[in-house]
Design a protein around this motif. Structure first.
Motif, PDB file in Angstrom:
ATOM      1  N   PHE A 144     -10.439 -96.554  67.119  1.00  0.00           N
ATOM      2  CA  PHE A 144     -11.390 -96.116  68.140  1.00  0.00           C
ATOM      3  C   PHE A 144     -10.807 -96.302  69.542  1.00  0.00           C
ATOM      4  O   PHE A 144     -11.140 -95.545  70.465  1.00  0.00           O
ATOM      5  CB  PHE A 144     -12.705 -96.895  68.013  1.00  0.00           C
ATOM      6  CG  PHE A 144     -13.750 -96.461  68.996  1.00  0.00           C
ATOM      7  CD1 PHE A 144     -14.518 -95.333  68.760  1.00  0.00           C
ATOM      8  CD2 PHE A 144     -13.965 -97.172  70.169  1.00  0.00           C
ATOM      9  CE1 PHE A 144     -15.473 -94.915  69.677  1.00  0.00           C
ATOM     10  CE2 PHE A 144     -14.914 -96.775  71.085  1.00  0.00           C
ATOM     11  CZ  PHE A 144     -15.674 -95.642  70.837  1.00  0.00           C
ATOM     12  N   ALA A 145      -9.939 -97.292  69.730  1.00  0.00           N
ATOM     13  CA  ALA A 145      -9.337 -97.537  71.044  1.00  0.00           C
ATOM     14  C   ALA A 145      -8.471 -96.367  71.507  1.00  0.00           C
ATOM     15  O   ALA A 145      -8.174 -96.253  72.707  1.00  0.00           O
ATOM     16  CB  ALA A 145      -8.499 -98.820  71.009  1.00  0.00           C
ATOM     17  N   LEU A 146      -8.090 -95.483  70.601  1.00  0.00           N
ATOM     18  CA  LEU A 146      -7.310 -94.304  70.985  1.00  0.00           C
ATOM     19  C   LEU A 146      -8.102 -93.385  71.902  1.00  0.00           C
ATOM     20  O   LEU A 146      -7.522 -92.537  72.590  1.00  0.00           O
ATOM     21  CB  LEU A 146      -6.863 -93.526  69.734  1.00  0.00           C
ATOM     22  CG  LEU A 146      -5.941 -94.275  68.766  1.00  0.00           C
ATOM     23  CD1 LEU A 146      -5.676 -93.419  67.533  1.00  0.00           C
ATOM     24  CD2 LEU A 146      -4.627 -94.656  69.440  1.00  0.00           C
ATOM     25  N   LEU A 188     -25.709 -85.289  74.176  1.00  0.00           N
ATOM     26  CA  LEU A 188     -26.843 -84.900  73.332  1.00  0.00           C
ATOM     27  C   LEU A 188     -26.438 -84.870  71.867  1.00  0.00           C
ATOM     28  O   LEU A 188     -27.219 -85.255  70.981  1.00  0.00           O
ATOM     29  CB  LEU A 188     -27.365 -83.525  73.769  1.00  0.00           C
ATOM     30  CG  LEU A 188     -28.178 -83.485  75.069  1.00  0.00           C
ATOM     31  CD1 LEU A 188     -28.606 -82.048  75.365  1.00  0.00           C
ATOM     32  CD2 LEU A 188     -29.400 -84.392  74.980  1.00  0.00           C
ATOM     33  N   TYR A 189     -25.210 -84.409  71.581  1.00  0.00           N
ATOM     34  CA  TYR A 189     -24.731 -84.376  70.194  1.00  0.00           C
ATOM     35  C   TYR A 189     -24.632 -85.794  69.627  1.00  0.00           C
ATOM     36  O   TYR A 189     -25.077 -86.062  68.502  1.00  0.00           O
ATOM     37  CB  TYR A 189     -23.367 -83.685  70.126  1.00  0.00           C
ATOM     38  CG  TYR A 189     -22.712 -83.803  68.766  1.00  0.00           C
ATOM     39  CD1 TYR A 189     -23.054 -82.935  67.733  1.00  0.00           C
ATOM     40  CD2 TYR A 189     -21.758 -84.801  68.519  1.00  0.00           C
ATOM     41  CE1 TYR A 189     -22.463 -83.051  66.482  1.00  0.00           C
ATOM     42  CE2 TYR A 189     -21.168 -84.920  67.273  1.00  0.00           C
ATOM     43  CZ  TYR A 189     -21.528 -84.043  66.252  1.00  0.00           C
ATOM     44  OH  TYR A 189     -20.951 -84.171  65.016  1.00  0.00           O
ATOM     45  N   ILE A 190     -24.057 -86.714  70.433  1.00  0.00           N
ATOM     46  CA  ILE A 190     -23.929 -88.090  69.953  1.00  0.00           C
ATOM     47  C   ILE A 190     -25.308 -88.713  69.769  1.00  0.00           C
ATOM     48  O   ILE A 190     -25.560 -89.430  68.786  1.00  0.00           O
ATOM     49  CB  ILE A 190     -23.082 -88.918  70.939  1.00  0.00           C
ATOM     50  CG1 ILE A 190     -21.669 -88.333  71.056  1.00  0.00           C
ATOM     51  CG2 ILE A 190     -22.995 -90.373  70.474  1.00  0.00           C
ATOM     52  CD1 ILE A 190     -20.828 -88.993  72.141  1.00  0.00           C
ATOM     53  N   THR A 209     -14.282 -91.622  66.921  1.00  0.00           N
ATOM     54  CA  THR A 209     -13.109 -91.598  67.800  1.00  0.00           C
ATOM     55  C   THR A 209     -12.939 -90.230  68.424  1.00  0.00           C
ATOM     56  O   THR A 209     -12.643 -90.109  69.625  1.00  0.00           O
ATOM     57  CB  THR A 209     -11.844 -91.981  67.014  1.00  0.00           C
ATOM     58  OG1 THR A 209     -12.023 -93.264  66.416  1.00  0.00           O
ATOM     59  CG2 THR A 209     -10.629 -92.012  67.923  1.00  0.00           C
ATOM     60  N   PHE A 210     -13.141 -89.169  67.647  1.00  0.00           N
ATOM     61  CA  PHE A 210     -12.956 -87.809  68.156  1.00  0.00           C
ATOM     62  C   PHE A 210     -13.967 -87.483  69.257  1.00  0.00           C
ATOM     63  O   PHE A 210     -13.586 -86.981  70.330  1.00  0.00           O
ATOM     64  CB  PHE A 210     -13.082 -86.797  67.012  1.00  0.00           C
ATOM     65  CG  PHE A 210     -13.010 -85.366  67.478  1.00  0.00           C
ATOM     66  CD1 PHE A 210     -11.784 -84.786  67.760  1.00  0.00           C
ATOM     67  CD2 PHE A 210     -14.159 -84.612  67.638  1.00  0.00           C
ATOM     68  CE1 PHE A 210     -11.701 -83.464  68.206  1.00  0.00           C
ATOM     69  CE2 PHE A 210     -14.101 -83.299  68.071  1.00  0.00           C
ATOM     70  CZ  PHE A 210     -12.863 -82.718  68.358  1.00  0.00           C
ATOM     71  N   VAL A 211     -15.244 -87.768  69.036  1.00  0.00           N
ATOM     72  CA  VAL A 211     -16.260 -87.385  70.020  1.00  0.00           C
ATOM     73  C   VAL A 211     -16.108 -88.199  71.309  1.00  0.00           C
ATOM     74  O   VAL A 211     -16.280 -87.660  72.417  1.00  0.00           O
ATOM     75  CB  VAL A 211     -17.685 -87.524  69.449  1.00  0.00           C
ATOM     76  CG1 VAL A 211     -17.909 -86.514  68.340  1.00  0.00           C
ATOM     77  CG2 VAL A 211     -17.979 -88.927  68.985  1.00  0.00           C
ATOM     78  N   PHE A 212     -15.754 -89.483  71.200  1.00  0.00           N
ATOM     79  CA  PHE A 212     -15.597 -90.272  72.418  1.00  0.00           C
ATOM     80  C   PHE A 212     -14.273 -89.971  73.115  1.00  0.00           C
ATOM     81  O   PHE A 212     -14.187 -90.077  74.350  1.00  0.00           O
ATOM     82  CB  PHE A 212     -15.724 -91.759  72.102  1.00  0.00           C
ATOM     83  CG  PHE A 212     -17.145 -92.230  72.043  1.00  0.00           C
ATOM     84  CD1 PHE A 212     -17.841 -92.517  73.202  1.00  0.00           C
ATOM     85  CD2 PHE A 212     -17.806 -92.354  70.831  1.00  0.00           C
ATOM     86  CE1 PHE A 212     -19.161 -92.939  73.155  1.00  0.00           C
ATOM     87  CE2 PHE A 212     -19.126 -92.767  70.769  1.00  0.00           C
ATOM     88  CZ  PHE A 212     -19.817 -93.059  71.934  1.00  0.00           C
ATOM     89  N   THR A 213     -13.248 -89.575  72.370  1.00  0.00           N
ATOM     90  CA  THR A 213     -12.015 -89.102  73.005  1.00  0.00           C
ATOM     91  C   THR A 213     -12.291 -87.840  73.800  1.00  0.00           C
ATOM     92  O   THR A 213     -11.813 -87.675  74.935  1.00  0.00           O
ATOM     93  CB  THR A 213     -10.926 -88.836  71.955  1.00  0.00           C
ATOM     94  OG1 THR A 213     -10.635 -90.047  71.246  1.00  0.00           O
ATOM     95  CG2 THR A 213      -9.646 -88.333  72.611  1.00  0.00           C
ATOM     96  N   ALA A 214     -13.073 -86.918  73.211  1.00  0.00           N
ATOM     97  CA  ALA A 214     -13.452 -85.698  73.927  1.00  0.00           C
ATOM     98  C   ALA A 214     -14.261 -86.025  75.171  1.00  0.00           C
ATOM     99  O   ALA A 214     -14.065 -85.434  76.240  1.00  0.00           O
ATOM    100  CB  ALA A 214     -14.240 -84.772  72.995  1.00  0.00           C
ATOM    101  N   LEU A 215     -15.171 -86.990  75.054  1.00  0.00           N
ATOM    102  CA  LEU A 215     -16.009 -87.379  76.184  1.00  0.00           C
ATOM    103  C   LEU A 215     -15.147 -87.925  77.327  1.00  0.00           C
ATOM    104  O   LEU A 215     -15.342 -87.567  78.503  1.00  0.00           O
ATOM    105  CB  LEU A 215     -17.017 -88.431  75.727  1.00  0.00           C
ATOM    106  CG  LEU A 215     -18.277 -88.639  76.579  1.00  0.00           C
ATOM    107  CD1 LEU A 215     -19.070 -87.353  76.686  1.00  0.00           C
ATOM    108  CD2 LEU A 215     -19.135 -89.746  75.967  1.00  0.00           C
TER     109      LEU A 215
END
Length: 575
Positions: A144-146, A188-190, A209-215
């Motif tokens: 997740f740190a990525l 909103l998705y999260i 990890t993907f959604v927060f990297t995008a954020l």
């Protein structure tokens, strides 16, 4: 951050030297000047160490105003023109004038835009890892740190953001508006899927990890455009307030998503004060509405002034070539190596210690209070370090602050080892606050010291590019080790599941109890996880040992050599 912006020459002598070639005609009682092409502005540079996210000081941009044009004249030319006073008097008078309503409105806008950017960072770098620690192993937290990486790698796409836009919308709004819309919809998705993602986060760690990297990616892209817009939103005499706006907005958003949310999300805090618990989904919906509201205001009620674009500005291709030419300088390479490994010594402390304290019984609301108390002391430390970093040896505080940071890393490890059982006494809590404040001060001193050195050596003709490149390696030095540190904690840990046989007094050692799946299996058979070896202490020892050796054998001698180099050694030949 705008990479195509270049800062003006550093001192007055350079300005006067350039003025000798200026087309200036002086008549009796009147001065007619053919203005020089304006020097490009210096960009505001970003660093993750401020989140500790700290402000970046913008350079002084050129102006078409009379004061700057007159400062281009030599002493003789100014005397012949009958002008009294000096450039510093003009600059001081400009700084002391009352701030216009336009600048006050611009500062409000910048604070709000930086606040929106700080909200996702506070979630990805602060709150969410603490929430996930209850469900994930340290190895999974390393994955997740990525999500932190995009903020450290903005240099790779910032020239594109700075040069590609729709003139009908505006150079900066062309990026800020869509980025904020995407950030709002991602929140909103999260929020809509947070129960599914958090119900069994071990199975959804890749999606998280993907959604927060995008954020973080879209927030970093918005930051590039906002930093560039700050240079034209504020008037010349108030341009220095850009970093003030960033400090207020970015840290307000970050602490709202970290300190405030973490406290309000705590069941113990809500029960103690008799208030409803703030859920992550509710907070994300509120932030998305704020994001959409600001975007609508920006679209229909805020106009962006036109920026003059001429051939003197660097193209995207030129920026990338410049970056490569800078990287080929041998002393720049030595500086990059130093940055890349400098923060390993205290990475275990920064990445794991707080998680371990919560694991030992420190309440999340208590941690939030500690961080909140620490914040004003960071600001004070930054001011003191700025005074210390002036002069011919700006790296002096940066070098000296390594020793207390390493000492605090050792002390933090001992605090975790001897952490008292709950409830914590007031004496221990006060000691923890003092420890955190002093540790934060040493970190702030280092950040200000290295920022002062970067400002000193950056070529004023390509200041934005130079500063961003150096800050990129500074950020990466604190980002890339985090994944390996978190993985190492699990790698060196040894834990087993102890099951007591109901028919006898025998104790049976079952499967491993390090991973979350191992802990779940242990719980299913009514066992208890027993830790024989905690990998945190091994990783912390390895990091501190490497930090001391690297400091003594490489950082100190290299930093002293680099500090002694004349400024012209850091310049590259223009193409």
């Amino acid at each position: 951050m705008s990479l195509r912006k270049k800062s003006p020459p550093e001192d007055l002598s350079n300005l006067r030297h350039r003025s000798n070639n200026a087309n200036v005609e002086v008549n009796a009682g009147q001065t007619d000047m053919v203005p020089l092409p304006p020097y490009p502005k210096k960009a505001v540079s970003s660093s993750l160490d401020s989140i500790r996210i700290l402000p970046r000081a913008p350079g002084v941009s050129s102006s078409e105003g009379e004061e700057v044009e007159l400062s281009l004249l030599s002493e003789e030319e100014r005397a012949s023109a009958g002008l009294d006073g000096d450039v510093q008097t003009h600059a001081y008078a400009a700084r002391t004038t009352a701030m216009s309503s336009r600048d006050r409105k611009a500062m409000t806008l910048l604070i709000i835009l930086y606040l929106i950017q700080g909200v996702p960072l506070g979630l990805a770098l602060g709150s969410v890892p603490f929430i996930l620690r209850e469900h994930l192993s340290y190895s999974q937290l390393g994955v997740f740190a990525l999500s932190n990486y995009p903020y450290s790698l903005k240099l790779l796409w910032s020239p594109i953001v700075d040069s590609t836009f729709l003139p009908s919308i505006g150079r900066r709004k062309s990026w800020i508006i869509p980025m904020q819309l995407v950030i709002g919809f991602l929140m909103l998705y999260i929020a809509a899927n947070v129960e599914r993602l958090m119900e069994n986060p071990a199975d959804n760690v890749n999606e998280l990890t993907f959604v927060f990297t995008a954020l973080v990616f879209f927030s970093a892209t918005q930051d590039i455009a906002v930093d560039g817009w700050a240079l034209t939103l504020l008037s010349q005499e108030n341009l220095s307030y850009a970093s003030t706006c960033q400090t207020i907005g970015l840290n307000t958003g970050f602490f709202a998503s970290f300190t405030v949310f973490l406290a309000l999300n705590s069941e113990a805090f809500a029960e103690k004060w008799g208030i409803p618990r703030l859920m992550l989904s509710t907070y994300l919906r509120f932030c998305s509405l704020l994001c959409f509201g600001v975007t609508l205001w920006l679209t229909f009620f805020e106009k962006e002034g036109k920026e003059s674009l001429d051939g003197s500005e660097m193209t995207v291709t030129t920026v990338y070539k410049t970056i490569w030419n800078i990287c080929k300088l041998r002393h720049v390479q030595a500086l990059m190596i130093m940055h890349f490994f400098a923060k390993i010594g205290f990475q275990a402390n920064e990445a794991v210690t707080s998680l371990k304290m919560i694991e030992k019984g420190l309440g999340r609301e208590d941690l939030a209070i500690v961080v909140l108390i620490d914040f004003p002391f960071q600001i004070l430390g930054g001011w003191l370090a700025a005074k210390w970093s002036s002069g011919d040896r700006p790296l002096r505080p940066w070098i000296w602050a390594f020793w207390p940071r390493l000492a605090f890393a050792l002390l933090s490890t001992l605090i975790v080892y001897w952490f008292p059982k709950s409830p914590l006494s007031y004496g221990f809590f006060i000691y923890l606050v003092i420890h955190t404040v002093l540790q934060g001060l040493s970190s702030t001193i280092q950040f200000v010291g290295i920022s002062a050195f970067h400002t000193r050596i950056s070529d004023p003709l390509i200041g934005g590019t130079y500063m961003t490149l150096l800050n990129t390696f500074t950020n990466l030095g604190g980002t890339w080790p985090k994944y390996f540190v978190l993985k190492g904690v699990d790698f060196f840990s040894e834990a087993y599941c102890e099951v007591k046989d109901a028919k006898s007094d025998l104790l049976v050692k079952a499967a491993e109890c390090v991973s979350e799946r191992g802990k779940e299996r242990c719980s299913d058979i009514n066992g208890e996880c027993i830790t024989e070896r905690d990998g945190y202490y091994y990783v912390s020892g390895i990091c501190m040992t490497f930090g001391v050796l690297f400091l003594v054998l490489y950082i100190i001698p290299t930093a002293r050599k680099l500090q002694a180099l004349p400024v012209y050694k850091w310049r590259i030949s223009p193409e």
